[in-house]
Design a protein around this motif. Structure first.
Motif, PDB file in Angstrom:
ATOM      1  N   ALA A 165      50.238  32.837  37.457  1.00 21.95           N
ATOM      2  CA  ALA A 165      49.994  31.956  36.307  1.00 21.95           C
ATOM      3  C   ALA A 165      49.534  30.336  36.754  1.00 21.95           C
ATOM      4  O   ALA A 165      48.851  29.830  36.165  1.00 21.95           O
ATOM      5  N   VAL A 166      49.515  30.219  38.279  1.00 18.37           N
ATOM      6  CA  VAL A 166      49.114  29.048  38.749  1.00 18.37           C
ATOM      7  C   VAL A 166      47.567  29.197  39.100  1.00 18.37           C
ATOM      8  O   VAL A 166      47.001  28.352  38.675  1.00 18.37           O
ATOM      9  N   GLU A 167      47.597  29.910  39.738  1.00 16.86           N
ATOM     10  CA  GLU A 167      46.203  30.338  40.228  1.00 16.86           C
ATOM     11  C   GLU A 167      44.957  30.883  39.059  1.00 16.86           C
ATOM     12  O   GLU A 167      43.899  30.694  39.096  1.00 16.86           O
ATOM     13  N   ASP A 168      45.516  31.597  38.239  1.00 13.43           N
ATOM     14  CA  ASP A 168      44.576  32.372  37.247  1.00 13.43           C
ATOM     15  C   ASP A 168      45.496  32.428  35.844  1.00 13.43           C
ATOM     16  O   ASP A 168      46.045  33.114  35.409  1.00 13.43           O
ATOM     17  N   PRO A 169      45.589  31.019  35.428  1.00 11.54           N
ATOM     18  CA  PRO A 169      46.139  30.888  34.104  1.00 11.54           C
ATOM     19  C   PRO A 169      45.477  31.743  32.632  1.00 11.54           C
ATOM     20  O   PRO A 169      46.165  31.933  31.932  1.00 11.54           O
ATOM     21  N   HIS A 170      44.348  31.795  32.913  1.00 14.93           N
ATOM     22  CA  HIS A 170      43.572  32.531  31.755  1.00 14.93           C
ATOM     23  C   HIS A 170      43.690  34.006  31.814  1.00 14.93           C
ATOM     24  O   HIS A 170      43.039  34.903  30.916  1.00 14.93           O
ATOM     25  N   GLY A 171      44.067  34.685  32.976  1.00 15.59           N
ATOM     26  CA  GLY A 171      44.183  36.018  33.112  1.00 15.59           C
ATOM     27  C   GLY A 171      43.013  36.725  33.391  1.00 15.59           C
ATOM     28  O   GLY A 171      42.645  37.812  32.894  1.00 15.59           O
ATOM     29  N   ALA A 172      41.988  35.913  34.096  1.00 12.46           N
ATOM     30  CA  ALA A 172      40.717  36.474  34.460  1.00 12.46           C
ATOM     31  C   ALA A 172      40.786  37.665  35.342  1.00 12.46           C
ATOM     32  O   ALA A 172      40.074  38.546  35.241  1.00 12.46           O
ATOM     33  N   ALA A 173      41.722  37.713  36.090  1.00 11.03           N
ATOM     34  CA  ALA A 173      41.970  39.018  37.018  1.00 11.03           C
ATOM     35  C   ALA A 173      42.162  40.380  36.089  1.00 11.03           C
ATOM     36  O   ALA A 173      41.773  41.490  36.472  1.00 11.03           O
ATOM     37  N   TYR A 174      42.799  40.178  34.950  1.00  9.92           N
ATOM     38  CA  TYR A 174      42.845  41.441  34.138  1.00  9.92           C
ATOM     39  C   TYR A 174      41.545  41.805  33.517  1.00  9.92           C
ATOM     40  O   TYR A 174      41.335  43.082  33.530  1.00  9.92           O
ATOM     41  N   ALA A 175      40.876  40.787  33.335  1.00  7.25           N
ATOM     42  CA  ALA A 175      39.472  41.002  32.487  1.00  7.25           C
ATOM     43  C   ALA A 175      38.553  41.658  33.748  1.00  7.25           C
ATOM     44  O   ALA A 175      37.943  42.646  33.276  1.00  7.25           O
ATOM     45  N   ALA A 176      38.680  41.451  34.792  1.00 11.48           N
ATOM     46  CA  ALA A 176      37.821  41.876  35.994  1.00 11.48           C
ATOM     47  C   ALA A 176      38.380  43.283  36.228  1.00 11.48           C
ATOM     48  O   ALA A 176      37.603  44.145  36.774  1.00 11.48           O
ATOM     49  N   GLU A 177      39.732  43.477  36.138  1.00  7.49           N
ATOM     50  CA  GLU A 177      40.170  44.743  36.550  1.00  7.49           C
ATOM     51  C   GLU A 177      40.380  45.885  35.345  1.00  7.49           C
ATOM     52  O   GLU A 177      40.791  47.008  35.801  1.00  7.49           O
ATOM     53  N   ARG A 178      39.986  45.516  34.223  1.00  3.02           N
ATOM     54  CA  ARG A 178      40.157  46.244  33.082  1.00  3.02           C
ATOM     55  C   ARG A 178      39.470  47.779  33.054  1.00  3.02           C
ATOM     56  O   ARG A 178      40.116  48.532  32.750  1.00  3.02           O
ATOM     57  N   ALA A 179      38.315  47.567  33.683  1.00  2.40           N
ATOM     58  CA  ALA A 179      37.560  48.877  33.901  1.00  2.40           C
ATOM     59  C   ALA A 179      38.211  49.702  34.583  1.00  2.40           C
ATOM     60  O   ALA A 179      37.953  51.055  34.673  1.00  2.40           O
ATOM     61  N   ARG A 180      39.042  49.344  35.820  1.00  5.26           N
ATOM     62  CA  ARG A 180      39.602  50.149  36.529  1.00  5.26           C
ATOM     63  C   ARG A 180      40.985  50.668  35.891  1.00  5.26           C
ATOM     64  O   ARG A 180      41.630  51.663  36.623  1.00  5.26           O
ATOM     65  N   LEU A 181      41.379  50.313  35.137  1.00 12.79           N
ATOM     66  CA  LEU A 181      42.639  50.677  34.306  1.00 12.79           C
ATOM     67  C   LEU A 181      42.380  51.850  33.550  1.00 12.79           C
ATOM     68  O   LEU A 181      41.531  52.029  32.703  1.00 12.79           O
ATOM     69  N   PRO A 182      43.313  52.827  33.517  1.00 15.57           N
ATOM     70  CA  PRO A 182      43.398  53.857  32.631  1.00 15.57           C
ATOM     71  C   PRO A 182      43.501  53.516  31.222  1.00 15.57           C
ATOM     72  O   PRO A 182      44.403  53.017  30.745  1.00 15.57           O
ATOM     73  N   PRO A 183      42.585  53.962  30.402  1.00 12.59           N
ATOM     74  CA  PRO A 183      42.614  53.453  29.081  1.00 12.59           C
ATOM     75  C   PRO A 183      43.781  53.971  28.018  1.00 12.59           C
ATOM     76  O   PRO A 183      44.074  53.444  27.312  1.00 12.59           O
ATOM     77  N   ALA A 184      44.226  55.164  28.451  1.00 12.91           N
ATOM     78  CA  ALA A 184      45.198  55.702  27.733  1.00 12.91           C
ATOM     79  C   ALA A 184      46.686  55.099  28.167  1.00 12.91           C
ATOM     80  O   ALA A 184      47.673  55.640  27.374  1.00 12.91           O
TER      81      ALA A 184
END
Length: 585
Positions: free
Chosen positions: A377-396
């Motif tokens: 939450a300090v380095e990435d308060p906007h949650g950009a890491a999730y946006a960048a990694e979403r394609a790697r996460l299983p959709p189901a």
């Protein structure tokens, strides 16, 4: 005491998909009523294995105050005088289901031990056979002496689960109830035990039976209506048929939900902790586990392999997996290329070992029930890491964003007043700047309760995460559970397939587990196949396809339901199921 499951005696012998609770079910009931499902509910043909007499210690091995040796089979009446003496056998046989003091004798007539004997004449026993229980002192030497004497008298050692298998083969339990016995024994919490008990009492089987009856009745109507097709009657356009299929689909979804809840209570959720390096994943694992399960340092990439911890949170069992940090979006899930150097480069690291750890992290997420994606939450308060990694996460697989390290966020940053409209997460830029910060689309797709702020280091916010995980496992609050129970019962009363118990409560239950029933993976897989066939039938009906195809899909759906309670089974399936039981049950 010999355990007799409630209402088991009300089942048709060996019946799959029984339609009521008033039919007597004994091993001598060789014939049974045919259910409206079209599946004959007859007694299962006993295999050759049930012709002999089996014996085993029914209590846990080791030293204790008491040990119970159970004997079942046709040879029990003949061996009773030899093991109890003529007078003792007569007294025990004269008082069935009553604990009677007796001596247990060896081949020379000398006492091995003094204890209690209980006799259960066939078919009124757990297995449906003659059963004798010897309650001796809990010493391993005494138990082995009794077992040796019983083998001399013609009994053999029972295989794992063989007593319950005989109960199934003799029509005392259906297959779903038999499996509930093992689930009840293995229950890791009171909630799981209650769910297993509901299945053992026949609630799961009853719901499967009722659903199959509804499908069978509709299938029979469609097949009968086919005979009138030459009269140019377009019965498939009748809205009542589609409505009935819709009601079947709704009932099936409710049954699937109750089964998933029960499985979560008994087997727990598999939760994977994922995210960028140094986001605090290992610290979160340690906080959940309550001990130092993982090494925590300030150096990124400390975790190289998948760490697994079995955790129980307020009675909910979890298997929590801590994974290697994901350095970059990299390739989509699907495994390594085989070239360690190339894999490392794609994963954003020059370390092949760390790259392999990331590949394993992706594989673990694909098999998970839930993902906790940890964000600094300090380095990435906007949650950009999730946006960048979403394609790697299983959709189901459901994802919860965990904004960690809130204890290090400056005062006034990321407070409740700083929540971006519609996003449900804090922006970390101050209330005055909220309007200038756009919401990341991937993050905005997640519901508000799936975005949690906490400090794994201090424990702040952990109670919110725990409550969230319990909700994900289907732990409903008391009010929600009561509402679900009443709604389910009312709906059942309306369509003629519901029941209420003696207290007027719906059969879906009224406790904090939201009516969970003990279901295993094979049950949920069978229900999923039922959903596929019912869905196809609805599509065919909507497309005005041949009614024969609609009826065939309904027939296949019934067959899948029959697999759950044992209307259709194979020797391989029975072996696989009962081999997981403990010996003596």
């Amino acid at each position: 005491m010999e355990h007799q499951p409630p209402r088991a005696s009300d089942r048709v012998a060996g019946a799959a998909l029984t339609t009521g609770h008033g039919a007597a079910a004994t091993a001598s009931a060789a014939s049974a009523a045919t259910a409206t499902t079209g599946v004959t509910a007859g007694a299962h043909a006993a295999s050759d294995d049930t012709a002999d007499t089996i014996a085993a210690q029914a209590t846990a091995p080791g030293r204790g105050g008491i040990a119970i040796v159970r004997i079942s089979g046709p040879g029990v009446p003949a061996l009773m005088p030899a093991i109890l003496g003529a007078d003792g056998a007569a007294r025990v046989a004269a008082a069935p289901r009553v604990a009677t003091g007796a001596q247990f004798l060896d081949a020379a007539g000398a006492p091995i031990d003094h204890g209690l004997a209980l006799y259960f004449p066939a078919p009124h026993s757990y297995t449906g056979e003659f059963v004798l229980e010897l309650h001796a002192h809990g010493g391993p030497v005494l138990v082995e002496a009794l077992m040796r004497r019983l083998r001399e008298l013609g009994a053999r050692r029972a295989q794992p689960g063989e007593f319950t298998q005989r109960a199934y083969l003799n029509g005392k339990l259906d297959l779903a109830q038999a499996e509930a016995v093992a689930t009840l024994i293995d229950a890791a919490s009171e909630a799981a035990a209650r769910a297993a008990l509901r299945s053992l009492e026949g609630e799961f089987s009853h719901q499967v039976s009722a659903l199959s009856e509804r499908i069978g009745a509709l299938r029979a109507w469609i097949e009968a209506a086919i005979d009138f097709s030459e009269e140019d009657i377009d019965f498939l356009s009748d809205g009542s048929v589609q409505a009935q299929l819709g009601g079947i689909s709704d009932a099936l979804q409710a049954l699937q939900l109750a089964g998933r809840r029960g499985r979560a209570l008994s087997e727990g959720l598999t939760v994977v902790i994922a995210g960028r390096p140094n986001a605090g994943k290992s610290t979160l694992l340690n906080r959940l586990a309550g001990h130092e399960a993982a090494i925590v340092t300030d150096r990124p990439g400390t975790t190289r392999d998948v760490l697994r911890e079995r955790i129980v949170l307020d009675g909910l069992p979890l298997q929590v997996l801590d994974t290697a940090g994901l350095r970059a979006a990299g390739r989509p899930a699907g495994g390594a290329t085989g070239d360690a150097t190339a894999d490392a480069a794609v994963c954003g690291t020059d370390d092949p070992i760390e790259a392999e750890g990331m590949r394993r992290a992706v594989a673990a997420m694909a098999r998970a029930d839930h993902i906790l994606f940890v964000i600094d939450a300090v380095e990435d308060p906007h949650g950009a890491a999730y946006a960048a990694e979403r394609a790697r996460l299983p959709p189901a697989v459901p994802v919860t964003l965990v904004f960690n390290k809130v204890d290090r966020v400056e005062p006034g940053i990321g407070t409740a007043a700083d929540v971006t409209a519609g996003a449900g997460v804090t922006t970390g830029a101050g209330a005055a700047a909220t309007a200038e910060l756009p919401v990341e689309p991937p993050r905005a797709e997640l519901p508000r309760d799936a975005q949690i702020r906490l400090s794994a280091l201090t424990g702040e916010g952990m109670e919110i995460l725990i409550a969230h995980l319990k909700a994900c496992a289907g732990w409903a609050g008391d009010e929600e559970a009561r509402a679900t129970a009443v709604a389910g019962a009312d709906a059942g009363d309306r369509d003629g397939h519901g029941q209420r118990d003696g207290e007027g409560r719906g059969r879906t239950g009224g406790d904090g587990e939201g009516g969970a029933i003990a279901a295993r993976a094979r049950h949920l897989e069978a229900l999923e196949r039922v959903a596929v066939h019912v869905g196809r039938a609805r599509e065919m009906l909507a497309a005005r396809q041949a009614p024969e195809l609609v009826a065939e899909e309904l027939r296949l759906a019934q067959g899948c339901l029959g697999e759950i309670v044992g209307a259709e089974h194979s020797d391989e399936l029975l072996t696989r199921i009962f081999s997981t039981f403990c010996i003596g049950k």
